[in-house]
Design a protein around this motif. Structure first.
Motif, PDB file in Angstrom:
ATOM      1  N   PHE A  91     138.370-118.798  80.283  1.00 22.75           N
ATOM      2  CA  PHE A  91     137.075-119.488  80.274  1.00 22.75           C
ATOM      3  C   PHE A  91     137.119-120.690  81.216  1.00 22.75           C
ATOM      4  N   SER A  92     136.050-120.865  81.970  1.00 27.02           N
ATOM      5  CA  SER A  92     135.955-121.999  82.888  1.00 27.02           C
ATOM      6  C   SER A  92     135.168-123.126  82.233  1.00 27.02           C
ATOM      7  N   GLN A  93     135.268-124.315  82.795  1.00 22.70           N
ATOM      8  CA  GLN A  93     134.536-125.454  82.249  1.00 22.70           C
ATOM      9  C   GLN A  93     133.033-125.293  82.418  1.00 22.70           C
ATOM     10  N   GLY A  94     132.621-124.430  83.346  1.00 24.36           N
ATOM     11  CA  GLY A  94     131.194-124.190  83.538  1.00 24.36           C
ATOM     12  C   GLY A  94     130.607-123.202  82.564  1.00 24.36           C
TER      13      GLY A  94
ATOM     14  N   GLU B 113     132.226-111.374  88.679  1.00 24.09           N
ATOM     15  CA  GLU B 113     130.787-111.534  88.492  1.00 24.09           C
ATOM     16  C   GLU B 113     130.425-111.316  87.026  1.00 24.09           C
ATOM     17  N   GLY B 114     129.360-112.005  86.601  1.00 21.15           N
ATOM     18  CA  GLY B 114     128.991-111.956  85.199  1.00 21.15           C
ATOM     19  C   GLY B 114     130.005-112.702  84.355  1.00 21.15           C
ATOM     20  N   ASN B 115     129.880-112.593  83.048  1.00 17.40           N
ATOM     21  CA  ASN B 115     130.849-113.152  82.124  1.00 17.40           C
ATOM     22  C   ASN B 115     131.645-112.002  81.520  1.00 17.40           C
ATOM     23  N   ALA B 116     132.892-111.880  81.913  1.00 22.11           N
ATOM     24  CA  ALA B 116     133.746-110.789  81.446  1.00 22.11           C
ATOM     25  C   ALA B 116     134.587-111.261  80.273  1.00 22.11           C
ATOM     26  N   SER B 117     134.754-110.386  79.278  1.00 21.23           N
ATOM     27  CA  SER B 117     135.545-110.730  78.093  1.00 21.23           C
ATOM     28  C   SER B 117     135.964-109.444  77.392  1.00 21.23           C
ATOM     29  N   LYS B 118     136.675-109.582  76.287  1.00 19.02           N
ATOM     30  CA  LYS B 118     137.095-108.454  75.438  1.00 19.02           C
ATOM     31  C   LYS B 118     137.896-107.392  76.207  1.00 19.02           C
TER      32      LYS B 118
END
Length: 222
Positions: free
Chosen positions: A122-125, A146-151
């Motif tokens: 995770f970034s501070q932004g 690109e986008g928010n990647a997770s899981k």
């Protein structure tokens, strides 16, 4: 109470989170039926709380193939995540840093071959991406951009990582070694959380919710 984050373990039980406890339900896979009553096995297991005060389906526990339980006690998800240090923990509880700098890491998944770990960074932004650390090479490499990647979820042969991308409410894939660009695998009317793959790599199981109360499972062929 709502139950979630269920899985079958080799002891012959379906385990799941109810409240802040891990429960165990005797179950026969061959017969496809429950063999007894569910009982609380471990109290005070970490579980994530969403912005509305409800559980978002995430809980801090896992089982080895031999039935050994590893879990986070309490509710660590309420603590600030800054400066986390990923570590190895042996059976005596001794911690050894894996070799990456401190950062905002989450959702660490060890590859089936045991030589890499995929993590959400995770970034501070407020954005997030999937990074992979190679233990032998000592390298930490970014895999999504690109986008928010997770899981992150590994394929059984450790060659591919499935992950959630909130850019288009879909599950994407990327090669673990970073030699290919991430690509969309499936889209869904619900936010699809990758849960597990079948041992023969033929199917993906993902979860999602159409309301604020229940969560369902879907099976899709690869």
């Amino acid at each position: 109470p709502i139950c979630y984050n269920a899985r079958y373990v080799n002891s012959g039980h379906i385990v799941f989170i109810r409240g802040d406890a891990l429960w165990a339900l005797p179950f026969s896979p061959s017969e496809g039926k429950v063999l007894g009553q569910a009982v609380p096995a471990v109290l005070d297991v970490e579980s994530a709380i969403d912005g509305f005060g409800g559980h978002d389906g995430v809980a801090g526990y896992s089982f080895s193939n031999y039935g050994r339980l590893v879990y986070f006690p309490g509710n660590l998800s309420d603590n600030p995540p800054l400066g986390r240090q990923p570590v190895w923990v042996d059976y005596r509880g001794v911690e050894t840093p894996i070799g990456v700098p401190r950062g905002d890491y989450g959702e660490a998944r060890l590859s089936p071959t045991g030589d890499q770990v995929a993590m959400t960074v995770f970034s501070q932004g407020g954005t997030s991406d999937i990074w992979v650390y190679d233990f032998a090479a000592g390298t930490l490499g970014r895999r999504t951009f690109e986008g928010n990647a997770s899981k992150p979820l590994w394929s059984p042969d450790s060659s591919t990582i499935f992950f959630l991308n909130d850019m288009d409410n879909s599950v994407w894939t990327v090669s673990a070694n970073g030699t290919s660009q991430p690509s969309s695998f499936l889209t869904s009317q619900v936010t699809p959380y990758p849960e597990t793959l079948s041992p023969d790599s033929s199917s993906l199981v993902y979860s999602g919710s159409t309301n604020s109360v229940t969560r369902d499972l879907w099976l899709v062929d690869l």
